[in-house]
Design a protein around this motif. Structure first.
Motif, PDB file in Angstrom:
ATOM      1  N   MET A  81       8.650 -11.343  10.582  1.00 28.45           N
ATOM      2  CA  MET A  81       8.098 -10.642  11.746  1.00 28.45           C
ATOM      3  C   MET A  81       7.417 -11.624  12.710  1.00 28.45           C
ATOM      4  O   MET A  81       7.528 -11.464  13.928  1.00 28.45           O
ATOM      5  N   GLN A  82       6.728 -12.625  12.175  1.00 27.76           N
ATOM      6  CA  GLN A  82       6.063 -13.604  13.042  1.00 27.76           C
ATOM      7  C   GLN A  82       7.067 -14.430  13.848  1.00 27.76           C
ATOM      8  O   GLN A  82       6.775 -14.836  14.968  1.00 27.76           O
ATOM      9  N   ARG A  84      10.137 -13.503  14.757  1.00 32.13           N
ATOM     10  CA  ARG A  84      11.207 -12.640  15.271  1.00 32.13           C
ATOM     11  C   ARG A  84      11.860 -13.197  16.532  1.00 32.13           C
ATOM     12  O   ARG A  84      13.095 -13.279  16.605  1.00 32.13           O
ATOM     13  N   TYR A 128      17.534  -6.304  13.734  1.00 33.10           N
ATOM     14  CA  TYR A 128      16.081  -6.089  13.621  1.00 33.10           C
ATOM     15  C   TYR A 128      15.720  -4.627  13.854  1.00 33.10           C
ATOM     16  O   TYR A 128      14.985  -4.028  13.066  1.00 33.10           O
ATOM     17  N   VAL A 133      13.146  -3.997  10.715  1.00 30.88           N
ATOM     18  CA  VAL A 133      11.848  -3.384  11.003  1.00 30.88           C
ATOM     19  C   VAL A 133      11.661  -2.060  10.260  1.00 30.88           C
ATOM     20  O   VAL A 133      10.677  -1.897   9.537  1.00 30.88           O
ATOM     21  N   THR A 137       8.770  -3.913   4.028  1.00 32.44           N
ATOM     22  CA  THR A 137       8.594  -5.195   3.353  1.00 32.44           C
ATOM     23  C   THR A 137       9.807  -5.601   2.530  1.00 32.44           C
ATOM     24  O   THR A 137      10.229  -6.761   2.567  1.00 32.44           O
ATOM     25  N   ARG A 140      12.651  -6.713   4.808  1.00 28.79           N
ATOM     26  CA  ARG A 140      12.309  -7.981   5.464  1.00 28.79           C
ATOM     27  C   ARG A 140      12.430  -9.143   4.489  1.00 28.79           C
ATOM     28  O   ARG A 140      12.913 -10.220   4.847  1.00 28.79           O
TER      29      ARG A 140
END
Length: 164
Positions: A81-82, A84, A128, A133, A137, A140
């Motif tokens: 996520m960081q 992306r 994504y 998304v 978790t 991901r």
């Protein structure tokens, strides 16, 4: 031992061979005998059918292992996520990643939609939005693992980048 046999019926070989000095035991007596006394086949089967006995220490280890696995998944999910924007721009083997995720993560209709996109950036955006998304978790972490399989150098580069 035959379950239909009466309590005073025949004994197992184990029972007769290990009968105590007090004489042979019936099924009812064996059931109330201490753990050190002979057991019938039914008792042995029920003891082993319940699985191995666990201790608090075993449960603690299992709990620690589960916590460690959750922590690994959380770190992977956070990374995905960081990074992306960078992943969306730089992943080139999108369909290989999608194939690694498989049907368990990417619905066949979404697979077709991703594959129809003209650029890898559009494919990544769709992946994504539709899978990574909303999948939480676990999705991901699976995505991270697929990226590690197909583009490990990209993940290493992003991990070493300042501010991460």
């Amino acid at each position: 031992m035959d379950p239909s046999a009466s309590a005073s019926g025949p004994q197992t070989m184990d029972q007769s061979a290990s009968a105590s000095a007090s004489g042979p035991q019936t099924m009812d007596q064996s059931a109330s005998a201490s753990a050190s006394g002979p057991q019938t086949m039914d008792q042995s089967a029920s003891a082993s059918a319940s699985g191995p006995q666990t201790t608090d220490a075993d449960n603690d280890l299992t709990s620690e292992a589960m916590d460690a696995e959750k922590s690994r998944k959380s770190r992977k999910a956070l990374f995905v996520m960081q990074h992306r924007p960078q992943l969306t721009q730089r992943v080139s083997a999108v369909m290989a990643v999608v194939d690694s995720l498989g049907d368990s993560w990417v619905h066949p209709e979404i697979y077709v939609e991703i594959n129809a996109k003209k650029t890898s950036m559009k494919q990544m955006k769709t992946l994504y939005i539709s899978t990574v998304v909303p999948g939480g978790t676990n999705a991901r972490a699976a995505f991270y693992d697929a990226l590690m399989e197909h583009q490990p150098h990209l993940l290493a580069d992003l991990a070493e980048a300042p501010g991460t």
